[in-house]
Design a protein around this motif. Sequence first.
Motif: not given
Length: 280
Positions: A114-118
């Motif tokens: 995942s490249c999400s902020i979280a």
Amino acid sequence: PMSDANLVRVLQAQAKGRVGLVDHADVQKGEGAIRSRFQALESAGFRFAVVDALSDADLLNIGAACAGLPLVTAGSGLALGLPQAFRRAGLLAESGAADALPPTGGLRAVISGSCSIATQGQVARMRETHPAFRVDPFELACGGDVVGAALDWAASRMDKGPVLVYATAAPEEVKAVQAQLGAAQAGSLIETALAEIARGLLELGVGQLIVAGGETSGAVVKALGITGLRIGPEIDPGVPWTVAISKSSNGRPVALALKSGNFGTRDFFIKAWRFLQPSD
């Protein structure tokens, strides 16, 4: 990436039947109003309903209204309401050990696509204290043996504690990769590689594995030949440990935490292990 926040339109684009909405004004009125709205939509020829929720109280009302439906699909938050409704109907007994999992052992690893902020924060936090191997999409595109390199790297380190294998990157890096390789090819290369790494890690003795990213989790579950999961204790809201029997694990139980991108606190990868019961 999500380009439309209206879930009715998003689902309608994927469904043959009509998609309707139970809006928050009805949800606030309680279980009866939600059921009435379901009936009104069905009478008007709608086959699917998207239901608004803004609070835990909403989820309890929705769970109660949905308890008698033959099929419900939703975010994990709906699980707040369904069990109580099932208990009232006599379909579910009280249990203090419903989330107890069998003990699992083996080595520990984290795979993050995942490249999400979280997830970026979770990767950065784990890299502060644990060994980390970055999967390079350009090297994959050039035919490099990234999978073999990652497994060789992990094999020499996992006996000292959890390791991290990640393709997580900042938005500008993702855009640069997609510009050169194409979004579809870049995504396919990374997901395939991470799934192969997951299979290799189990063969190396990993018995407790965290996977970050929805697409990554799907690719890993498929690669491991998993057909069912037993749900265990919640690490963070919406993210539990599970135990599966995998074709890649020679019949031994494997603990899996499958995390969507923006779920979990910054220390998720660090604290997750304490929720598992160790094997003897």
